[in-house]
Design an enzyme around this catalytic site. Sequence first.
Site, PDB file in Angstrom:
ATOM      1  N   TYR A 169       3.511  -2.474   7.795  1.00 54.26           N
ATOM      2  CA  TYR A 169       4.141  -3.631   7.963  1.00 54.26           C
ATOM      3  C   TYR A 169       5.070  -4.267   8.579  1.00 54.26           C
ATOM      4  O   TYR A 169       5.122  -5.355   8.956  1.00 54.26           O
ATOM      5  CB  TYR A 169       4.537  -4.104   6.231  1.00 54.26           C
ATOM      6  N   LYS A 214      -2.360  10.444   3.384  1.00 50.65           N
ATOM      7  CA  LYS A 214      -3.440  10.869   3.772  1.00 50.65           C
ATOM      8  C   LYS A 214      -3.368  11.770   4.864  1.00 50.65           C
ATOM      9  O   LYS A 214      -3.261  11.536   6.334  1.00 50.65           O
ATOM     10  CB  LYS A 214      -4.117   9.461   4.736  1.00 50.65           C
ATOM     11  N   ASP A 219      -7.583   8.210  -0.613  1.00 51.38           N
ATOM     12  CA  ASP A 219      -8.875   7.985  -1.164  1.00 51.38           C
ATOM     13  C   ASP A 219      -9.236   8.597  -2.510  1.00 51.38           C
ATOM     14  O   ASP A 219      -9.959   7.880  -3.382  1.00 51.38           O
ATOM     15  CB  ASP A 219     -10.170   8.257  -0.132  1.00 51.38           C
ATOM     16  N   ASP A 272       0.544  -0.911  -1.519  1.00 49.06           N
ATOM     17  CA  ASP A 272      -0.122  -2.494  -1.883  1.00 49.06           C
ATOM     18  C   ASP A 272      -1.594  -2.332  -2.520  1.00 49.06           C
ATOM     19  O   ASP A 272      -1.698  -2.982  -3.503  1.00 49.06           O
ATOM     20  CB  ASP A 272      -0.192  -3.304  -0.403  1.00 49.06           C
ATOM     21  N   ASP A 306      -2.485  -2.945  -6.681  1.00 46.93           N
ATOM     22  CA  ASP A 306      -3.488  -3.895  -7.122  1.00 46.93           C
ATOM     23  C   ASP A 306      -4.841  -3.272  -8.091  1.00 46.93           C
ATOM     24  O   ASP A 306      -5.097  -3.829  -8.978  1.00 46.93           O
ATOM     25  CB  ASP A 306      -4.301  -4.664  -5.997  1.00 46.93           C
TER      26      ASP A 306
END
Length: 360
Positions: free
Chosen positions: A146, A195, A227, A251, A255
């Site tokens: 970001y 990751k 993942d 982020d 959700d």
Amino acid sequence: MNYKVGVISGDGIGPEIVNEAKKVLDAVGAKFGHKFEYTEILMGGASIDVHGVPLTEEAIKAAKESDAVLMGSIGGDTTTSPWYKLPPDLRPEAGLLKIRKALNLFANVRPAVLYKELKGACPLKDEVIGDGFDMVIMRELTGGLYFGERKTVEENGVLKAYDSLTYDENEIRRIAIRGFDIAMKRNKKVTSVDKANVLDSSRLWRKVVEEVAKDYPEVTYEHMLVDNCAMQLVKNPRQFDVILTENMFGDILSDEASMVTGSIGMLSSASLNETKFGLYEPSHGSAPDIAGKNIANPIATILSAAMMLRFSFDLSEEADAVENAVKKVLADGYRTVDIMADGCKQVGCDKMGDLLAERI
Ligand code: IPM
Ligand code: MG
């Protein structure tokens, strides 16, 4: 006591839901003898319309002068709103990123709770839901992709875009400490998500999290690849207590976590820095398609106001009163349209605010 609350009503359903949160805060003030003084702060599209930019220096100053900031939501329809014809750094979301950075709000706390009254809204099977789940996503909020350098260039007639993902060990350490601290107050389990099979920033993340974990012998911790975490959230959400992760992964996973509760209109969030200050906002967006129709669910914003009472003002009894009012209203069968179920009474945004204020 008097508390100075900066209020960013914002765009879309923002002004409606913030009004209801103020109504509930005022009921708290009346019952417990506090006064909440509100200062309106423009941000997002609302600021673009007035000042041509999504966040002014005066707005940042007003936020800094507040004891805490309560926010609705910002942004519009990205395909139709004129705000999205502006250069990226002048669009509504740029205001949100700028305020996060300016106030150093590096710790984003996003609870994802399945309310037992709303089990029917959860898209998962009964055997997966079990007795429900209650997790918190601790998302790093001022670093990573970001805020890394970004640019789009043309090389030999071909357009090429760059976004860089950087973290230094101090940025990782301070959010990891927050994650373990919150785990100590909950079920003492941290799942650190990265990751690390591909990214250097994730390998550093893992190393620092392991160092921090040494100071919390009571907390069980594990590393999980992002993942896999996305899969585990729908396969067995009950395994999670605190998910600790970097900005972009947080982020996306927040959700997903909110959707598995089936009630994104119910989920609050807090963005915190090293002090008592925080910016409190619902986890959902500005829902421009339903703005102005008095059908939005104000509960996420009201629960965010409860987090403000608890974290920034140390008013835990008052925060409990708000959270209990939400449980009572649900138990009494009142629902906004997004969580409506058979046999319940459907109410609008303002009525929901009234019902909650009455139950404080
Ligand atoms: C969120 C939002 C923001 C983010 C957007 C509006 C910039 O999706 O708070 O999760 O990506 O952080
Ligand atoms: Mg998001």
